[in-house]
Design a protein around this motif. Structure first.
Motif, PDB file in Angstrom:
ATOM      1  N   PRO A 190       1.623  -8.588   5.314  1.00 33.77           N
ATOM      2  CA  PRO A 190       0.241  -7.225   4.644  1.00 33.77           C
ATOM      3  C   PRO A 190       1.106  -6.399   4.936  1.00 33.77           C
ATOM      4  CG  PRO A 190       0.494  -7.856   7.639  1.00 33.77           C
ATOM      5  CD  PRO A 190       1.870  -8.746   6.833  1.00 33.77           C
ATOM      6  N   GLN A 191       2.704  -6.079   4.469  1.00 35.93           N
ATOM      7  CA  GLN A 191       2.829  -4.733   4.214  1.00 35.93           C
ATOM      8  C   GLN A 191       3.121  -5.550   2.240  1.00 35.93           C
ATOM      9  OE1 GLN A 191       5.275  -7.268   6.118  1.00 35.93           O
ATOM     10  NE2 GLN A 191       6.923  -6.810   5.816  1.00 35.93           N
ATOM     11  N   LEU A 229      -2.357 -10.336   3.139  1.00 38.17           N
ATOM     12  CA  LEU A 229      -2.860  -9.710   4.368  1.00 38.17           C
ATOM     13  C   LEU A 229      -2.442 -10.674   5.826  1.00 38.17           C
ATOM     14  CD1 LEU A 229      -6.242  -8.596   3.679  1.00 38.17           C
ATOM     15  CD2 LEU A 229      -4.120  -6.642   3.854  1.00 38.17           C
ATOM     16  N   ARG A 275       4.063  -0.471   7.753  1.00 40.18           N
ATOM     17  CA  ARG A 275       3.026   0.054   7.446  1.00 40.18           C
ATOM     18  C   ARG A 275       1.677  -0.381   7.199  1.00 40.18           C
ATOM     19  NH1 ARG A 275       2.809   4.641   2.391  1.00 40.18           N
ATOM     20  NH2 ARG A 275       4.665   5.739   3.768  1.00 40.18           N
ATOM     21  N   ARG A 276       0.370   0.178   7.490  1.00 41.43           N
ATOM     22  CA  ARG A 276      -0.287  -0.621   7.294  1.00 41.43           C
ATOM     23  C   ARG A 276      -2.153   0.237   7.288  1.00 41.43           C
ATOM     24  NH1 ARG A 276      -2.134  -3.941  11.976  1.00 41.43           N
ATOM     25  NH2 ARG A 276      -1.373  -5.416  10.730  1.00 41.43           N
ATOM     26  N   LEU A 327       0.966  -1.312   0.011  1.00 41.09           N
ATOM     27  CA  LEU A 327      -0.299  -0.003   0.091  1.00 41.09           C
ATOM     28  C   LEU A 327       0.873   1.683   0.018  1.00 41.09           C
ATOM     29  CD1 LEU A 327      -3.190  -0.666  -0.126  1.00 41.09           C
ATOM     30  CD2 LEU A 327      -3.342   0.376   2.414  1.00 41.09           C
TER      31      LEU A 327
END
Lengths: 309, 300
Positions: free
Chosen positions: B289-290, B285, B298-299, B239
């Motif tokens: 998750p990064q 995820l 960072r989420r 993201l």
């Protein structure tokens, strides 16, 4: 205190209205409409339990309701189970799946959590559509009746009864220490953990409770309407549920439930406006979120409570 | 399967990957700068398709200008949305800003989709594409309209990369994405940059819709599935990471195409096509998750 007694008054008034509604000469069409409204009310309330009280966002509610519907109908058609057993199976299966998804998404928050629930909901919908040897896909599946030869009025009261019992169960849960745990988790997970709240356990259980009620709603819907299709699991349906809860007041299960009935009735009343109704719902939901997050009924109760002071 | 057919499938996967990349880049920029996952992104993509349709099919504007016009129109829409709906997240006008942003963009999606349904009706529209016919590279055959659209898509992506890397507003975007407060201290106007970022992200989605619309038809629900793909790409890539979005898009395009081909039961495999990406999303995820290029911690 004023607020609490006003809330109870709202509940009492709503109860009376709905109890006497069919007797006031409403006609079969509107009785049917409000019964569908009860389906959405249960969905909206169970959604608000998760989102409003525990603070865990989920977009899988409609999909879970659909899953409940399919489980119930398939167990009746393929396993020959009576309708009541099918409904129980629906609640069990959706509850278990909710435990699973709740556990998987333990460490997710906010938008990531939202995305995960969208993913699960969509996987469910796609699977139901694809396995047409079992579910007849988009053609839909016919469901046996809940009440053999039941009139619209009979279904109305049956649904109302389940809705009231469900709301009562949720309310008792939320009033208890568990409700406080939920709100603590919403406000500050780490803080809650530090004072001894079993955050992991309650997050998972909350998800399961929410989905189990959704499954119940879906199963009842199936045996009432008589026909289910994968479209009931779509994100469009989820959008309705969200709009209904938001307009009613998503931080309070009664408000959300009333929002469900209200919007369903408005939807039917504005039939001739076609797709504009749904655009209107989206618009109203946005305005509510921006300017009145406690929803219509939240504002109403607030205003009345203030007057009484 | 034959190696030619395999190469054809890989080429198809890459073409689809370009469109995913365009939509995903927009989402990534919006998240990077505003920390908001735009759940209405699919509808911006859809409106881009309709803008192209209105310009090209109804007003007779030449296709290339129609694409630019569509992008510009959705840019403006993005700026308006940011100003009205998203800006309150930063000016402290809402409690629980994260929840608010998620729900309000979802509600926006409901609004825009049904608005389009009400205005245009559910019937698919097929405005004229950039290029008709088939393109043959040796023995490989690719449909010309897809290739042309992908070509323009690549041009747009390159233009975006240049913009982000070397222009002042582009640098401002990167700065605010990295650290909003420090950027403000250094004199960058975070609010204006946010508005630009949302508009830019929206324009990219709109351009993707304008490019794909003629290829796959323009309907009010055309954005629903692509936007989920865009989320998958963005999460897979990381993201907020631009190279991540591009790599993720190519991976997803290939995974979908190859999985469909390699699973023996063809009708089932095709029906589940959209599900493969979702499984990838959940796996990412859960396990990382990064994303591939994101920074740990960072989420959303």
């Amino acid at each position: 205190m004023r607020r609490q007694s006003t809330e109870l008054a709202l509940g009492a008034v709503a109860l009376l209205v709905f109890l006497f509604f069919p007797l006031a000469g409403a006609g079969d069409y509107w009785i049917y409409t409000v019964t569908i409204g009860f389906y959405y009310a249960l969905l909206a309330a169970s959604w608000s339990l998760l989102v409003g009280y525990v603070g865990r966002i989920s977009f899988a509610q409609a999909a879970m309701a659909g899953l409940g519907a399919y489980v119930s109908v398939l167990s009746a058609r393929h396993l020959g189970w009576p309708v009541a057993a099918g409904i129980a199976a629906a609640v069990l299966v959706t509850g278990l799946l909710g435990l699973f998804v709740g556990w998987l998404s333990l460490r997710m928050h906010g938008a990531y959590l939202g995305l995960t629930t969208i993913a699960f909901g969509e996987i469910l919908r796609i699977a139901v559509t694809a396995e047409h040897w079992l579910t007849r896909g988009s053609l839909g599946l016919e469901a046996p009746e809940l009440i053999a030869g039941g009139s619209r009025t009979a279904y109305y009261y049956a649904f109302l009864c389940v809705l009231i019992l469900s709301l009562a169960a949720m309310w008792m849960l939320l009033r208890s220490r568990i409700g406080l745990f939920f709100q603590a988790i919403r406000e500050d997970e780490d803080g809650a953990a530090s004072v001894g709240v079993d955050v992991t356990f309650w997050k998972v259980v909350a998800f399961a409770i929410s989905t189990a009620f959704a499954g119940l709603a879906g199963a009842l819907y199936a045996h009432f309407v008589g026909l289910i299709a994968p479209s009931m699991m779509s994100l469009q349906e989820m959008g309705f549920v969200l709009a209904m809860a938001v307009v009613g007041g998503f931080a309070n299960i009664l408000h959300a439930a009333l929002g469900g009935v209200l919007l369903q009735v408005v939807l039917e009343s504005l039939r001739e406006f076609g797709e504009w109704r749904l655009a209107l719902f989206g618009l109203v939901a946005m305005l509510m979120l921006r300017f009145a997050p406690d929803g219509l009924f939240g504002r109403l109760v607030g205003a009345i409570a203030k007057e009484r002071q | 399967m034959s190696s030619l057919a395999l190469v054809e499938q890989l080429a198809n996967g890459a073409v689809i990957g370009v469109f995913y990349a365009l939509a995903a880049l927009g989402l990534s920029i919006i998240f990077g700068v505003l920390r908001v996952v735009n759940f209405a992104h699919g509808e911006l993509y859809m409106l881009g398709g309709y803008a192209y349709y209105l310009l090209a099919a109804i007003s007779g504007v030449p296709p290339v200008f129609a694409i630019v016009g569509a992008g510009a129109a959705i840019f403006v829409l993005g700026v308006v949305i940011e100003r009205l709906l998203v800006e309150p997240v930063y000016s402290g006008k809402v409690d629980r800003p994260d929840e608010y942003a998620i729900m309000i963009t979802f509600a926006l999606a409901v609004f825009l989709q049904n608005l389009a349904l009400a205005l245009f009706g559910p019937w698919p529209q097929r405005p004229s594409p950039l290029f008709r016919g088939r393109v043959e590279i040796g023995e490989l055959i690719i449909s010309g309209d897809r290739l042309a659209a992908a070509g323009v898509g690549v041009v747009l992506i390159v233009a975006l990369l240049i913009f982000i890397r070397w222009s002042s507003p582009g640098k401002a975007i990167r700065a605010v994405a990295m650290d909003r407060e420090t950027a403000e201290v250094l004199g960058i106007h975070a609010e204006r940059t946010s508005r630009l970022a949302f508009g830019l992200g929206a324009a990219l989605a709109g351009a993707a819709g304008a490019l794909i619309g003629p290829v796959f038809t323009v309907t009010p629900t055309m954005g629903v599935i692509p936007v989920v793909k865009a989320y998958i790409v963005v999460v897979l890539g990381g993201l907020g990471s631009i190279p991540g979005a591009i790599v993720g898009a190519l991976i997803l395009g290939e995974v979908e195409t190859l999985a469909t081909v390699l699973i023996p039961d063809t009708s089932r495999a095709l029906a589940y096509k959209d599900a493969y990406g979702l499984v990838v999303l959940v796996l990412v995820l859960l396990l990382r998750p990064q994303g591939l290029f994101g920074m740990a911690g960072r989420r959303a």
